[in-house]
Design a protein around this motif. Structure first.
Motif, short mmCIF file in Angstrom:
data_model
loop_
_atom_site.label_atom_id
_atom_site.label_comp_id
_atom_site.label_asym_id
_atom_site.label_seq_id
_atom_site.Cartn_x
_atom_site.Cartn_y
_atom_site.Cartn_z
N ALA A 151 37.95 -60.92 18.30
CA ALA A 151 36.91 -61.63 19.05
C ALA A 151 36.96 -61.27 20.52
CB ALA A 151 37.07 -63.14 18.86
N LYS A 152 38.16 -61.13 21.07
CA LYS A 152 38.32 -60.74 22.48
C LYS A 152 37.68 -59.37 22.73
CE LYS A 152 41.97 -58.81 24.31
NZ LYS A 152 43.25 -58.41 24.83
N TYR A 153 37.95 -58.42 21.84
CA TYR A 153 37.38 -57.09 22.02
C TYR A 153 35.87 -57.10 21.84
CZ TYR A 153 41.84 -54.77 22.56
OH TYR A 153 43.05 -54.36 23.05
N ARG A 154 35.38 -57.89 20.90
CA ARG A 154 33.93 -58.01 20.71
C ARG A 154 33.27 -58.59 21.96
NH1 ARG A 154 32.15 -54.76 16.71
NH2 ARG A 154 33.15 -55.21 14.73
N MET A 155 33.89 -59.60 22.56
CA MET A 155 33.34 -60.19 23.79
C MET A 155 33.33 -59.17 24.93
SD MET A 155 32.15 -63.11 23.18
CE MET A 155 31.80 -63.54 24.87
N GLU A 156 34.38 -58.37 25.02
CA GLU A 156 34.41 -57.32 26.04
C GLU A 156 33.29 -56.32 25.82
OE1 GLU A 156 38.32 -55.55 26.15
OE2 GLU A 156 39.26 -57.46 26.69
N GLU A 157 33.02 -56.00 24.55
CA GLU A 157 31.92 -55.08 24.23
C GLU A 157 30.59 -55.67 24.68
OE1 GLU A 157 31.64 -51.94 22.46
OE2 GLU A 157 33.75 -51.82 23.00
N ILE A 158 30.39 -56.95 24.42
CA ILE A 158 29.14 -57.62 24.81
C ILE A 158 29.00 -57.61 26.32
CG2 ILE A 158 27.97 -59.87 24.87
CD1 ILE A 158 29.16 -60.29 21.99
N ARG A 159 30.09 -57.91 27.03
CA ARG A 159 30.06 -57.89 28.50
C ARG A 159 29.71 -56.51 29.02
NH1 ARG A 159 35.23 -60.10 28.61
NH2 ARG A 159 35.03 -62.23 27.96
N GLU A 160 30.30 -55.48 28.43
CA GLU A 160 30.02 -54.10 28.86
C GLU A 160 28.56 -53.74 28.62
OE1 GLU A 160 31.74 -51.69 30.54
OE2 GLU A 160 33.11 -53.36 30.91
N GLU A 161 28.03 -54.13 27.46
CA GLU A 161 26.62 -53.84 27.16
C GLU A 161 25.71 -54.52 28.18
OE1 GLU A 161 25.63 -54.89 23.13
OE2 GLU A 161 27.21 -53.60 22.32
N LYS A 162 26.00 -55.77 28.49
CA LYS A 162 25.19 -56.49 29.46
C LYS A 162 25.32 -55.87 30.85
CE LYS A 162 24.90 -60.83 27.05
NZ LYS A 162 24.93 -62.27 27.14
N LYS A 163 26.52 -55.44 31.17
CA LYS A 163 26.75 -54.80 32.47
C LYS A 163 25.93 -53.51 32.57
CE LYS A 163 30.85 -53.58 35.15
NZ LYS A 163 32.30 -53.39 35.00
N GLU A 164 25.93 -52.74 31.48
CA GLU A 164 25.16 -51.50 31.47
C GLU A 164 23.67 -51.76 31.60
OE1 GLU A 164 26.25 -49.34 27.96
OE2 GLU A 164 28.33 -49.12 28.62
N LYS A 165 23.22 -52.88 31.03
CA LYS A 165 21.80 -53.24 31.12
C LYS A 165 21.52 -54.02 32.39
CE LYS A 165 21.16 -53.56 26.14
NZ LYS A 165 20.88 -54.46 25.02
N ARG A 166 22.58 -54.27 33.17
CA ARG A 166 22.51 -55.05 34.41
C ARG A 166 22.04 -56.47 34.15
NH1 ARG A 166 23.72 -51.65 38.44
NH2 ARG A 166 23.11 -49.51 38.27
N GLU A 167 22.50 -57.02 33.02
CA GLU A 167 22.20 -58.41 32.71
C GLU A 167 23.38 -59.27 33.15
OE1 GLU A 167 21.40 -58.99 28.57
OE2 GLU A 167 19.88 -57.45 28.51
N PRO A 168 23.11 -60.49 33.59
CA PRO A 168 24.21 -61.40 33.92
C PRO A 168 25.05 -61.70 32.67
CG PRO A 168 22.11 -62.27 34.72
CD PRO A 168 21.81 -61.08 33.87
#
Length: 176
Positions: A151-168
Protein backbone atom coordinates in the motif's frame (compact mmCIF):
# COMPACT_ATOMS: atom_id res chain seq x y z
CA UNK A 1 25.64 3.66 -27.54
CA UNK A 2 26.35 4.83 -24.01
CA UNK A 3 24.97 8.25 -23.14
CA UNK A 4 27.40 10.94 -22.05
CA UNK A 5 26.09 10.64 -18.51
CA UNK A 6 26.64 6.86 -18.50
CA UNK A 7 30.16 7.32 -19.86
CA UNK A 8 30.98 9.94 -17.21
CA UNK A 9 29.67 7.76 -14.38
CA UNK A 10 31.60 4.72 -15.60
CA UNK A 11 34.74 6.83 -15.94
CA UNK A 12 34.28 8.20 -12.42
CA UNK A 13 33.90 4.65 -11.04
CA UNK A 14 36.97 3.43 -12.93
CA UNK A 15 39.14 5.25 -10.39
CA UNK A 16 38.11 2.66 -7.80
CA UNK A 17 39.07 -0.43 -9.81
CA UNK A 18 42.50 -1.77 -10.80
CA UNK A 19 41.38 -2.80 -14.31
CA UNK A 20 38.47 -2.18 -16.64
CA UNK A 21 37.49 -5.85 -16.28
CA UNK A 22 37.05 -5.34 -12.54
CA UNK A 23 34.72 -2.44 -13.35
CA UNK A 24 32.31 -4.52 -15.43
CA UNK A 25 29.60 -5.16 -12.79
CA UNK A 26 29.59 -1.52 -11.72
CA UNK A 27 29.35 -0.42 -15.36
CA UNK A 28 26.40 -2.77 -15.91
CA UNK A 29 24.71 -1.38 -12.80
CA UNK A 30 25.17 2.17 -14.12
CA UNK A 31 23.56 1.25 -17.44
CA UNK A 32 20.73 -0.48 -15.59
CA UNK A 33 20.18 2.56 -13.39
CA UNK A 34 19.72 4.73 -16.47
CA UNK A 35 17.79 2.31 -18.67
CA UNK A 36 15.91 0.19 -16.13
CA UNK A 37 17.51 -3.04 -17.35
CA UNK A 38 20.45 -4.20 -19.47
CA UNK A 39 19.51 -5.11 -23.02
CA UNK A 40 21.73 -6.90 -25.55
CA UNK A 41 22.56 -3.43 -26.87
CA UNK A 42 23.54 -2.37 -23.34
CA UNK A 43 25.85 -5.39 -23.06
CA UNK A 44 27.48 -4.48 -26.38
CA UNK A 45 27.85 -0.83 -25.32
CA UNK A 46 29.52 -1.67 -22.02
CA UNK A 47 31.71 -4.35 -23.61
CA UNK A 48 32.95 -1.85 -26.17
CA UNK A 49 33.61 0.79 -23.52
CA UNK A 50 35.55 -1.66 -21.34
CA UNK A 51 37.27 -3.34 -24.29
CA UNK A 52 35.84 -6.75 -23.38
CA UNK A 53 34.16 -9.39 -25.47
CA UNK A 54 30.37 -9.06 -25.33
CA UNK A 55 30.08 -12.81 -24.65
CA UNK A 56 32.34 -12.49 -21.61
CA UNK A 57 30.29 -9.59 -20.26
CA UNK A 58 27.08 -11.51 -20.96
CA UNK A 59 28.44 -14.30 -18.74
CA UNK A 60 28.96 -11.81 -15.93
CA UNK A 61 25.53 -10.20 -16.43
CA UNK A 62 23.67 -13.51 -16.37
CA UNK A 63 25.59 -14.78 -13.35
CA UNK A 64 24.99 -11.69 -11.20
CA UNK A 65 21.31 -11.82 -10.21
CA UNK A 66 20.96 -8.08 -9.63
CA UNK A 67 21.54 -7.31 -13.30
CA UNK A 68 18.18 -7.50 -15.03
CA UNK A 69 18.37 -8.83 -18.57
CA UNK A 70 14.67 -8.28 -19.25
CA UNK A 71 12.54 -5.22 -18.57
CA UNK A 72 11.34 -5.03 -14.97
CA UNK A 73 8.73 -2.98 -13.14
CA UNK A 74 9.44 0.35 -11.49
CA UNK A 75 9.87 -1.57 -8.22
CA UNK A 76 11.61 -4.94 -8.04
CA UNK A 77 10.55 -7.20 -5.20
CA UNK A 78 13.18 -9.78 -4.25
CA UNK A 79 11.56 -12.42 -2.07
CA UNK A 80 14.12 -14.40 -0.09
CA UNK A 81 13.75 -18.14 -0.58
CA UNK A 82 16.61 -19.27 1.66
CA UNK A 83 16.15 -22.20 4.05
CA UNK A 84 15.46 -19.84 6.96
CA UNK A 85 12.77 -18.00 5.04
CA UNK A 86 11.22 -21.29 3.90
CA UNK A 87 11.02 -22.46 7.51
CA UNK A 88 9.51 -19.15 8.63
CA UNK A 89 6.75 -18.95 6.00
CA UNK A 90 8.13 -18.24 2.53
CA UNK A 91 5.36 -20.26 0.83
CA UNK A 92 2.59 -18.29 2.55
CA UNK A 93 4.23 -14.96 1.68
CA UNK A 94 4.90 -15.93 -1.92
CA UNK A 95 1.29 -17.02 -2.38
CA UNK A 96 0.04 -13.84 -0.73
CA UNK A 97 2.22 -11.59 -2.90
CA UNK A 98 1.25 -13.46 -6.05
CA UNK A 99 -2.45 -13.13 -5.19
CA UNK A 100 -2.19 -9.42 -4.28
CA UNK A 101 -0.15 -8.53 -7.35
CA UNK A 102 -1.81 -10.94 -9.79
CA UNK A 103 1.54 -12.23 -11.04
CA UNK A 104 3.87 -15.18 -10.61
CA UNK A 105 7.56 -15.26 -9.89
CA UNK A 106 9.51 -13.60 -12.68
CA UNK A 107 6.51 -11.57 -13.85
CA UNK A 108 5.62 -7.89 -13.82
CA UNK A 109 2.26 -6.38 -12.92
CA UNK A 110 0.16 -5.12 -15.83
CA UNK A 111 0.65 -1.51 -14.71
CA UNK A 112 4.44 -1.97 -14.71
CA UNK A 113 4.69 -1.15 -11.02
CA UNK A 114 6.14 -4.38 -9.56
CA UNK A 115 8.30 -7.29 -10.70
CA UNK A 116 8.42 -10.28 -8.33
CA UNK A 117 11.64 -12.30 -8.24
CA UNK A 118 12.94 -15.01 -5.94
CA UNK A 119 16.31 -14.39 -4.33
CA UNK A 120 18.61 -17.02 -2.88
CA UNK A 121 19.49 -15.08 0.27
CA UNK A 122 19.10 -11.55 1.58
CA UNK A 123 21.26 -12.15 4.65
CA UNK A 124 18.47 -11.68 7.18
CA UNK A 125 18.14 -15.24 8.46
CA UNK A 126 17.63 -14.05 12.04
CA UNK A 127 14.64 -11.97 10.88
CA UNK A 128 13.10 -14.33 8.34
CA UNK A 129 11.06 -14.20 6.27
CA UNK A 130 12.51 -11.26 4.37
CA UNK A 131 12.26 -9.40 1.10
CA UNK A 132 13.80 -6.38 -0.55
CA UNK A 133 12.00 -3.83 -2.70
CA UNK A 134 14.46 -1.83 -4.74
CA UNK A 135 17.16 -1.20 -2.11
CA UNK A 136 14.96 -1.35 1.01
CA UNK A 137 15.02 -4.49 3.17
CA UNK A 138 11.91 -5.75 4.97
CA UNK A 139 12.15 -8.41 7.64
CA UNK A 140 9.93 -10.42 10.02
CA UNK A 141 7.19 -10.42 7.39
CA UNK A 142 3.63 -11.69 7.51
CA UNK A 143 0.71 -11.16 5.09
CA UNK A 144 -0.61 -8.09 6.95
CA UNK A 145 2.78 -6.42 6.87
CA UNK A 146 3.09 -7.24 3.15
CA UNK A 147 -0.21 -5.48 2.52
CA UNK A 148 0.99 -2.38 4.42
CA UNK A 149 4.24 -2.31 2.45
CA UNK A 150 2.51 -2.72 -0.92
CA UNK A 151 0.00 0.00 0.00
CA UNK A 152 2.88 2.37 0.78
CA UNK A 153 4.41 1.79 -2.65
CA UNK A 154 1.03 2.17 -4.36
CA UNK A 155 0.51 5.51 -2.58
CA UNK A 156 3.95 6.66 -3.70
CA UNK A 157 3.02 5.71 -7.28
CA UNK A 158 -0.19 7.76 -7.03
CA UNK A 159 1.74 10.74 -5.64
CA UNK A 160 4.27 10.51 -8.47
CA UNK A 161 1.53 10.34 -11.10
CA UNK A 162 -0.17 13.40 -9.64
CA UNK A 163 3.15 15.20 -9.43
CA UNK A 164 3.81 14.46 -13.10
CA UNK A 165 0.36 15.78 -13.97
CA UNK A 166 1.00 18.72 -11.63
CA UNK A 167 -2.04 17.83 -9.56
CA UNK A 168 -2.14 18.55 -5.82
CA UNK A 169 -1.54 15.44 -3.67
CA UNK A 170 -5.02 15.82 -2.15
CA UNK A 171 -6.64 15.18 -5.53
CA UNK A 172 -7.98 18.73 -5.90
CA UNK A 173 -7.38 19.73 -9.52
CA UNK A 174 -8.81 23.25 -9.30
CA UNK A 175 -6.46 26.01 -10.41
CA UNK A 176 -5.22 28.29 -7.58
Amino acid sequence: MLSEEEKQEIEAQSQHYPTTRALCIEALKIVQEHRGWVSDEGIADVAEALQMAAAELEGVATFYNMIFRKPVGRHVILLCDSVSCWIMGYDRLREHLQARLGIGLGETTADGCFTLLPNVCLGACDHAPAMMIDSTHYQDLDPDRLDEILAKYRMEEIREEKKEKREPADGNTADP
